[in-house]
Write an enzyme that holds these catalytic residues in place. Structure first.
Site, mmCIF file in Angstrom:
data_model
loop_
_atom_site.group_PDB
_atom_site.id
_atom_site.type_symbol
_atom_site.label_atom_id
_atom_site.label_comp_id
_atom_site.label_asym_id
_atom_site.label_seq_id
_atom_site.Cartn_x
_atom_site.Cartn_y
_atom_site.Cartn_z
ATOM 1 N N ASP A 413 0.860 -1.186 0.000
ATOM 2 C CA ASP A 413 0.000 0.000 0.000
ATOM 3 C C ASP A 413 0.898 1.238 0.000
ATOM 4 O O ASP A 413 2.099 1.146 0.272
ATOM 5 C CB ASP A 413 -0.880 -0.034 1.251
ATOM 6 C CG ASP A 413 -1.790 1.170 1.361
ATOM 7 O OD1 ASP A 413 -2.327 1.599 0.327
ATOM 8 O OD2 ASP A 413 -1.950 1.682 2.470
ATOM 9 N N PHE A 533 -18.799 9.971 3.320
ATOM 10 C CA PHE A 533 -17.838 9.534 2.301
ATOM 11 C C PHE A 533 -17.889 8.017 2.144
ATOM 12 O O PHE A 533 -18.082 7.291 3.103
ATOM 13 C CB PHE A 533 -16.421 9.955 2.721
ATOM 14 C CG PHE A 533 -15.340 9.450 1.813
ATOM 15 C CD1 PHE A 533 -14.964 10.174 0.699
ATOM 16 C CD2 PHE A 533 -14.706 8.241 2.065
ATOM 17 C CE1 PHE A 533 -13.964 9.711 -0.145
ATOM 18 C CE2 PHE A 533 -13.713 7.768 1.233
ATOM 19 C CZ PHE A 533 -13.339 8.504 0.126
ATOM 20 N N LYS A 556 -16.974 17.864 -1.056
ATOM 21 C CA LYS A 556 -15.548 17.758 -1.329
ATOM 22 C C LYS A 556 -15.249 16.302 -1.680
ATOM 23 O O LYS A 556 -15.912 15.381 -1.178
ATOM 24 C CB LYS A 556 -14.713 18.201 -0.128
ATOM 25 C CG LYS A 556 -14.722 17.240 1.040
ATOM 26 C CD LYS A 556 -13.826 17.709 2.152
ATOM 27 C CE LYS A 556 -13.842 16.673 3.291
ATOM 28 N NZ LYS A 556 -13.268 17.150 4.518
ATOM 29 N N THR A 667 -2.591 1.299 -4.684
ATOM 30 C CA THR A 667 -3.107 2.423 -3.913
ATOM 31 C C THR A 667 -4.407 2.933 -4.516
ATOM 32 O O THR A 667 -4.689 2.708 -5.701
ATOM 33 C CB THR A 667 -2.069 3.568 -3.882
ATOM 34 O OG1 THR A 667 -2.602 4.672 -3.153
ATOM 35 C CG2 THR A 667 -1.707 4.024 -5.294
ATOM 36 N N GLY A 668 -5.178 3.612 -3.691
ATOM 37 C CA GLY A 668 -6.406 4.241 -4.167
ATOM 38 C C GLY A 668 -6.199 5.665 -4.628
ATOM 39 O O GLY A 668 -7.131 6.309 -5.120
ATOM 40 N N ARG A 767 -5.841 4.087 -8.114
ATOM 41 C CA ARG A 767 -7.305 4.091 -8.106
ATOM 42 C C ARG A 767 -7.856 2.687 -7.889
ATOM 43 O O ARG A 767 -8.803 2.255 -8.537
ATOM 44 C CB ARG A 767 -7.850 4.659 -9.420
ATOM 45 C CG ARG A 767 -7.459 6.090 -9.721
ATOM 46 C CD ARG A 767 -8.074 7.042 -8.726
ATOM 47 N NE ARG A 767 -8.039 8.422 -9.178
ATOM 48 C CZ ARG A 767 -8.331 9.459 -8.409
ATOM 49 N NH1 ARG A 767 -8.655 9.258 -7.138
ATOM 50 N NH2 ARG A 767 -8.294 10.685 -8.871
ATOM 51 N N LYS A 773 -7.176 -4.987 -5.142
ATOM 52 C CA LYS A 773 -5.843 -5.309 -4.627
ATOM 53 C C LYS A 773 -5.692 -6.820 -4.457
ATOM 54 O O LYS A 773 -4.668 -7.405 -4.829
ATOM 55 C CB LYS A 773 -5.613 -4.607 -3.284
ATOM 56 C CG LYS A 773 -5.541 -3.084 -3.370
ATOM 57 C CD LYS A 773 -5.257 -2.491 -1.991
ATOM 58 C CE LYS A 773 -5.137 -0.982 -2.053
ATOM 59 N NZ LYS A 773 -4.770 -0.394 -0.754
ATOM 60 N N ASP A 798 -6.543 -2.877 3.333
ATOM 61 C CA ASP A 798 -5.451 -3.738 2.863
ATOM 62 C C ASP A 798 -5.612 -5.186 3.316
ATOM 63 O O ASP A 798 -4.823 -6.041 2.917
ATOM 64 C CB ASP A 798 -4.105 -3.209 3.371
ATOM 65 C CG ASP A 798 -3.825 -1.789 2.917
ATOM 66 O OD1 ASP A 798 -4.057 -1.515 1.729
ATOM 67 O OD2 ASP A 798 -3.393 -0.969 3.738
#
Length: 1090
Positions: A413, A533, A556, A667-668, A767, A773, A798
Site C-alpha cells: 500500500d 464519504f 468535497k 493504492t487508491g 485508483r 488489490k 489492505d
C-alpha cells in the site's frame, strides 16, 4: 395499546403495518421489545423468541471433547495416520520389532502436539472467561443493576460509561451529551483507531435518567444477524403511539460489540444482538490455512520415501519366497511349511514395519518446535523495535517463517505504508488562485464560501477539554484549548489549515456548527444532512442552513468524482493546479457547492428518507439518492496536503530490487500523486521508461490494441538491449483486463498483461478498490511461475490482499490495527521489511532447508543397513539394531543437534546480509529444497549406509577379536554399525555448521557422550523389567576391542570424505555468491588474527 409517558396517547387504528416506504418484500427480520415490555392485551400477538445469551466462545475444545477431537484432527495428518497403522500392525501380527519402537515416537509426537494445542486453547478459554465475566450495568425497574456480561439478553437496556467497551450490539437510545451524540473508537472491529460520531435515535435522546429510560415502551424491527460491518440495515424503530411513526435506523445509530465509548460520560442503549450473533463474533473466521513451499516440498519428499519403503518391503517379500523356494532353505520338517497365502501379506506388513523408520515421524514435531521457537527471534529483535510506538515486531503465525526467505513479489500500500499518513496542509487554490498563508487581501465571495465549505464539510469532532484519552493536546496554548478528532487525518489537516487561514471550526452544538471567522465573529450553521464519504463515490457532502435561512450543499472529494458534476466555475485553472500538486506528490481534494431552495431541500429530504427507510438494498438506494442530489455543482477550488515518505522507505525498496524482489504499489490515490511517491521511494528511477495502461489511453485506443502495443514495446527492447520498464495501471482498466476477452482469437487479456508485468521492474496500480488489490495478488499467485507473494499494508482496506498473499504483513500504523491483526506478521514501519526478509527470512529458510534434508539423510543412513542385512539373514526380518536404539535414534541421539542448528545457524553474518541484498537470490525458488539437492542428500545417505554395513562386515568377516577367542555376534555387529551411524550423522552436521557457540559444542559433543553413556548403562545392567537381555555386555565387549575402535574411526572418515570433497571442489570451481563471501570473511579473520 402501547404507552409512552412522554407522548400523548393516540389511537392505533391507523397504524401502518411493518412496511417500509418502497418495500414490497420483507427480508427475514426480528422484533426486539425494549426492556422486555410485552405488548398489551388486544395488540398484535406476542410470540416470545429465544435468543442466545451473551457468552462468547472462541475456544476450540471443551474439557469433554478435547481428547477425541484432538486425536481426530492429529490423525488426519498422513504421517501420523501412517504410523498409527504401523503401530496397529505390530500389535496384531508377529513383527520383528516391538510395538514400542513405533508407538513411543508416535506417542511422543501426539503428546507434544496435544499439549501445545491444549495450552493454546486454554489461553482462549481464559480470554473468553475474562470477557464473559466482565461486569456490565443493566437498567431494571428504574435502577442500575450490575451483572456479568454473559447474562445479557436481547432487549436489555444497558448503561455504558466512558472508556468501557460495548458488551453486545446495541441501538443507541440516549447520551449524557446535550446533542445526543457519542464518540466511539472501533479499532477492534475495522482497525480504525480514530474517533467516530454516533447518533441517538431522535425520539429517545431526551430520555436522560434510568427512570425515564425504563418507562420506554417501544419495539425495534431489525434484520437477522449477518456479519457485514458496513452494510447495516437495522430496520425501523416502531413507536406505535407516536402517530404510528417509523424512525429509520442506520449504522450511525448502532453501537457494535468491541467498540469503545470515548469522550462521552455515559450512554443508554438496548441490546439487539448478543453473544455469537454479534457482528464481531460473526466476523470470527479462521484464516485460510497457508502452506509454505517448504511444507509442500516435505510432503513431496515424504511420498518419495513412502514409495521407497513399499518397494523395499515388496522386494524383500519376493526375495524371501524365492530364497525359500529351495527345499533346503525352507522351514524344518517339524514346522509347518510356508504357504504363499495369506503368509505373504503378513510378511509384507512385517517388512513394512521393519523399514518404516525411513519415514521420519519426529521430523514434523522438530519442524513445529523450530518454527515456534524460531519465531521469537523476530519478536526479540531490538532493531525492529520502534521507540515512537513503543512496540516491536509481532508474529501472529509461525508456520510461514521460512516463506519470508522465498518472496518474489511484494505488494505494498502507499498511504501509511510507504508514507507516514501524517497529513500537513500545504496550500489551497480558489478559482485557480493559490492561497497558502494568512496574508491574503480582502476575501471575495467564492473565497469565503470555500473556507466555510472546508469548515463545514467534514466529520471532525472537537474535544473542548485539554486531555484526550489521558494525553494532553491542544491547538492554542493559553486560550480555551480544543483538539480536533476525525476518522480521516486528511480532514484534520484541512480544518487545521483553515484555522491558519483565519476560519476556525469551533464545535457542533445543538446540531449547529459554529465557525469563528476572520473578524472574530461566530457564525452558526444548522447541520441538516450528512452524505458520508464512501470509497465508491469518493466524495462527501453536507447540507446546512445559514443564519439567514439560506440552504447550502457543500461537497468535497477526489477530482475524478467532482469535475464531472460541475456545471460552472474555473474548472481549467483548478484542474491545472490539481495536476501540478499531484505531480509534486501532494494529496488533492476538490471543493464545490450549490444552493438549495426550500422546495429543493424538501425533495432532498424525501429522497433520503425513502432510501433510509428501506430494509432491502438500502445501500443501493442511498447511492442512487446521493447520485441525484450531488449534481450541478459550482466549483470553488482545491486543496493540497502532504503525506511524507517514511524513513528509509526508499532504501528498503532499493534493497529489495537488488535482492531480485519485484515491488508493486497498490493504492487508491490518483496516478500523478502515486507516481510522484514512486519516484521519491526509488520504485521508479529517472531512467525508467514508464508504460501507461490507463483509462485515458484506452479511451483513445481499444484495450486490445493498447495491450499488444505495450507487449511489442517491451519484447522488442528486451531482445535488443536491456531497459528498465515501469508499468502504471488504474482500477478501471484493471477491471477490463480481468474480464475474458470477447475476441477468442486474441486470447486472454490477462496473459498479455502478465507478460508485460513480468518484464517490468516495478508496477504501480492506482485508483484501486480493496478487492482489486486482492485480485492483483491472486492473479500473480496463479501465474504459471507460481511465485511467492507478500502483501504489506496498514489499513482495513489492505486486509483482503494481506489474506490473499502467501505472506501477509501488517504495519502498526495510524489507520488502526486491523491489518496488523489479520496479518501473519506485524512490523512498526515499512523500513523493517528489509531486515524481516533479507536477514530473518534468509536465516529461517537456510535453517529449515538443512533440517528437512538432514532428517531424510540420517533416516536413510539409519534404515538402509537394515535392508542390506536381510540379504545375510535369509530375509527372516531379523532386526539389525536393538529395540532401544530403534526407539531413541530420532528422539534422543540425533534430535537436539539439528534442532539447535535450525535455531541459531548463521552461514554469513547479519551485517553481510544487510550490506549485500543479492545474497537473497541464492536461496530463491526454493533452491535448497530442489529435487537435485534432495537426490544428492539421498544418495549421500545411501553411500554412507553402504560404508557402515559393508565396512563393518568385511573388517570383521571370519575374524576373532576378543581375548578369549570369541567372535562378534549379530548384536555386536549391529551395535558397531549403529555407533558409526550416530557419530557420522552428528559429525556431518558439525561440518555443515558455520556459526559455533558454546551451545553448539555442548549439544553436539554432549549428544555423542549421551549415546555412549546410555549404551554402557543399557548393556551394563540386567534390567528386571525386560524379558530379554540380548544387549547385556555387548557394547562394553565391542569397546574392549582395539580393531573396533580403529574401524569406527576409519568408517566415519570414509563416510564423510565424499561430502568434504564435494564441498571443496564446488567452492573452488563453482562458488556461489554466499560461498565467495564466506571465503572473504574467513580470510579477513585470519588477517585480523595475525
Amino acid at each position: 395499546m402501547y404507552h409512552c409517558p412522554l407522548i400523548p396517547c393516540l389511537p392505533t387504528v391507523s397504524c401502518a403495518l411493518w412496511q417500509c416506504v418502497g418495500e414490497e418484500n420483507w427480508v427475514d427480520t426480528r422484533t426486539v421489545y425494549i426492556g422486555h415490555r410485552e405488548p398489551p392485551p388486544g395488540a398484535e400477538a406476542y410470540i416470545p423468541q429465544r435468543y442466545p445469551d451473551n457468552r462468547i466462545v472462541s475456544s476450540k475444545y471443551t474439557f469433554w471433547n478435547f481428547i477425541p477431537k484432538n486425536l481426530f484432527e492429529q490423525f488426519r495428518r498422513i504421517a501420523n495416520f501412517y504410523f498409527l497403522i504401523i503401530f496397529l500392525v505390530q500389535l496384531i501380527i508377529d513383527t520383528p520389532t516391538s510395538p514400542i519402537t513405533s508407538g513411543l515416537p508416535l506417542f511422543f509426537v501426539i503428546t507434544v502436539t496435544a499439549i501445545k494445542q491444549g495450552y493454546e486453547d486454554w489461553l482462549r478459554h481464559k480470554a473468553d472467561n475474562a470477557v464473559n465475566r466482565c461486569p456490565v450495568h443493566v437498567i431494571q425497574h428504574g435502577k442500575v443493576v450490575r451483572k456479568q456480561s454473559r447474562g445479557l439478553r436481547v432487549g436489555d437496556i444497558v448503561l455504558v460509561k466512558e472508556d468501557e467497551t460495548f458488551p453486545c450490539d446495541l441501538i443507541f437510545l440516549s447520551s449524557s451529551r446535550e446533542d445526543g451524540n457519542c464518540f466511539v473508537t472501533t479499532a477492534s472491529l475495522d482497525g480504525e483507531s480514530s474517533h467516530k460520531t454516533y447518533y441517538a435515535v431522535q425520539d429517545t435522546q431526551a430520555f436522560n435518567t434510568e427512570e425515564e429510560v425504563d418507562t420506554l415502551w417501544a419495539t425495534i424491527e431489525c434484520e437477522q444477524p449477518q456479519p457485514d460491518l458496513y452494510n447495516i440495515c437495522f430496520g425501523v424503530a416502531q413507536y406505535p403511539l407516536f402517530c404510528c411513526h417509523s424512525r429509520p435506523l442506520g449504522s450511525e445509530n448502532v453501537l457494535l460489540r468491541g467498540a469503545t465509548l470515548k469522550n462521552t460520560r455515559h450512554v443508554y442503549a438496548v441490546a439487539i444482538y448478543t453473544g455469537m450473533e454479534t457482528k464481531m463474533a460473526l466476523n470470527y473466521q479462521s484464516k485460510s490455512q497457508k502452506r509454505s513451499a517448504v511444507e509442500k516440498s516435505m510432503n513431496a519428499f515424504l511420498i518419495v520415501y513412502l514409495c521407497i519403503l513399499i518397494s523395499k518391503a515388496l522386494i524383500n517379500t519376493v526375495l524371501k519366497y524365492m530364497w525359500q523356494a529351495d527345499p533346503n532353505r525352507d522351514e524344518p520338517w517339524y514346522n509347518e511349511k510356508t504357504s504363499l497365502y495369506p503368509q505373504a501379506l503378513t510378511d509384507f506388513l512385517a517388512f513394512m514395519v521393519l523399514f518404516n523408520y525411513i519415514i521420519p515421524v519426529s521430523m514434523y514435531v522438530t519442524v513445529e518446535m523450530q518454527k515456534f521457537l524460531g519465531s521469537y527471534f523476530i519478536s526479540w529483535d531490538e532493531e525492529m523495535f520502534d521507540e515512537e510506538l513503543g512496540e516491536g515486531a509481532l508474529v501472529n503465525t509461525s508456520d510461514l517463517n521460512e516463506e519470508l526467505g522465498q518472496v518474489e513479489y511484494v505488494f505494498t500500500d502507499k498511504t501509511g505504508t510507504l508514507t507516514e499518513n501524517n497529513m500537513e496542509f500545504i496550500e489551497c487554490c480558489v478559482d485557480g488562485r493559490k492561497v497558502c498563508n494568512l496574508c491574503v487581501p480582502a476575501l471575495q465571495e467564492h473565497e469565503e464560501l470555500f473556507f466555510r465549505a472546508l469548515c463545514l464539510c467534514h466529520t471532525v469532532q472537537v474535544k473542548e477539554e485539554e486531555t484526550i484519552d489521558g494525553i494532553k493536546r491542544g491547538i492554542h496554548q493559553g486560550k480555551g484549548t480544543s483538539f480536533y478528532i476525525s476518522s480521516s487525518p486528511d480532514e484534520v489537516a484541512l480544518v487545521e489549515g483553515m484555522k491558519r487561514l483565519g476560519f476556525t471550526y469551533l464545535r457542533l452544538k445543538d446540531n449547529h456548527m459554529e465557525i469563528l471567522n476572520r473578524d472574530d465573529d461566530v457564525e452558526r450553521f444548522e447541520l441538516l444532512e450528512v452524505l458520508n464519504f464512501d470509497s465508491v463515490r469518493r466524495r462527501m457532502s453536507v447540507i446546512v442552513r445559514s443564519a439567514t435561512g439560506q440552504y447550502y450543499l457543500f461537497c468535497k472529494g477526489a477530482d475524478s468524482s467532482i469535475f464531472p458534476r460541475v456545471i460552472s466555475g474555473k474548472v481549467d485553472q483548478v484542474r491545472a493546479r490539481v495536476e501540478h500538486n499531484a505531480v509534486e506528490g501532494l494529496r488533492t481534494l476538490c471543493v464545490a457547492y450549490k444552493t438549495l431552495t426550500q422546495i429543493e431541500y424538501e425533495e432532498v429530504c424525501h429522497l433520503l428518507n425513502s432510501a433510509k427507510l428501506a430494509l432491502q438494498e438500502r445501500d443501493r438506494k442511498l447511492a442512487d439518492a446521493y447520485d441525484i442530489i450531488e449534481r450541478n455543482f459550482i466549483l470553488l477550488g482545491a486543496t493540497a496536503v502532504e503525506d511524507r515518505l517514511q524513513e528509509k522507505a526508499a532504501d528498503t525498496i532499493e534493497s529489495l530490487h537488488k535482492a531480485g524482489v519485484k515491488v508493486w504499489v497498490l493504492t487508491g490515490d490518483k496516478m500523478e500523486t502515486a507516481a510522484a511517491t514512486c519516484y521519491a521511494s526509488k520504485l521508479f528511477r529517472r531512467s525508467t521508461q514508464i508504460l501507461e495502461l490507463t483509462t485515458k489511453r484506452t479511451e483513445e485506443q481499444c484495450l486490445h490494441d493498447v495491450l499488444f502495443d505495450l507487449s511489442r514495446t517491451v519484447l522488442r527492447h528486451l531482445s535488443a538491449d536491456f531497459r528498465d520498464y515501469g508499468l502504471i495501471i488504474d482500477g478501471a482498466t484493471l477491471s477490463a483486463v480481468m474480464k475474458p476477452s470477447q475476441d477468442s482469437s486474441s486470447g486472454s487479456y490477462k496473459e498479455i498483461f502478465l507478460e508485460i508485468c513480468r518484464n517490468c521492474s516495478a508496477v504501480l496500480c492506482c485508483r484501486m478498490a480493496p478487492l482489486q488489490k486482492a485480485q492483483i495478488v491472486k492473479l500473480i499467485k496463479a501465474s504459471k511461475e507460481h511465485p511467492i507473494t507478500l502483501a504489506i499494508g496498514d489499513g482495513a482496506n489492505d486486509v483482503s490482499m494481506i489474506l490473499e498473499a502467501h505472506v501477509g504483513i501488517g504495519i502498526m500504523g495510524k489507520e488502526g490495527r486491523q491489518a496488523a491483526r489479520n496479518s501473519d506478521y506485524a512490523i512498526p514501519k515499512f523500513k523493517h521489511l528489509k531486515r524481516m526478509l533479507l536477514v530473518h527470512g534468509h536465516y529461517y529458510y537456510i535453517r529449515i532447508a538443512e533440517l528437512v534434508q538432514y532428517f531424510f539423510y540420517k533416516n536413510v543412513c539409519f534404515i538402509f543397513p537394515q535392508f542390506l542385512y536381510q540379504f545375510f539373514c535369509g530375509f527372516s526380518q531379523q532386526p539389525l539394531y536393538d529395540t532401544a536404539y530403534l526407539t531413541l535414534y530420532n528422539i534422543s541421539f540425533t534430535s537436539l543437534p539439528i534442532l539447535l542448528y535450525s535455531l541459531i545457524e548463521q552461514h554469513v553474518s547479519v551485517d553481510v546480509l544487510k550490506r549485500d541484498p543479492s545474497l537473497y537470490r541464492d536461496i530463491a525458488k526454493n533452491s535448497f529444497l530442489s529435487w537435485r539437492i534432495f537426490i544428492y542428500w539421498t544418495f549421500l545417505g545411501l553411500f554412507d549406509a553402504v560404508v557402515f554395513f559393508f565396512g563393518a562386515f568385511f573388517l570383521f568377516d571370519n575374524t576373532t577379536f576378543i581375548s578369549n577367542g570369541q567372535m562378534f555376534g549379530n548384536w555386536t555387529f549391529g551395535a558397531l554399525v549403529f555407533t558409526v551411524l550416530v557419530f557420522t550423522v552428528t559429525l556431518k552436521l558439525a561440518l555443515d555448521t558455520h556459526y559455533w557457540t558454546w551451545i553448539n559444542h555442548f549439544v553436539i559433543w554432549g549428544s555423542l557422550l549421551f549415546y555412549v553413556i546410555f549404551s554402557l548403562l543399557w548393556g551394563g545392567i540386567i534390567w528386571p523389567f525386560l524379558n530379554y537381555q540380548r544387549m547385556y555386555y555387548v557394547f562394553m565387549q565391542m569397546l574392549s576391542s582395539g580393531p573396533a575402535w580403529l574401524s569406527i574411526i576409519l568408517l566415519v572418515m570414509v563416510s564423510l570424505l565424499p561430502d568434504v570433497l564435494k564441498k571443496v571442489l564446488c567452492r573452488a570451481l563453482w562458488p556461489t555468491t554466499t560461498e565467495r563471501i564466506q571465503g572473504k570473511s574467513q580470510n579477513l579473520l585470519k588477517l585480523n588474527y595475525f
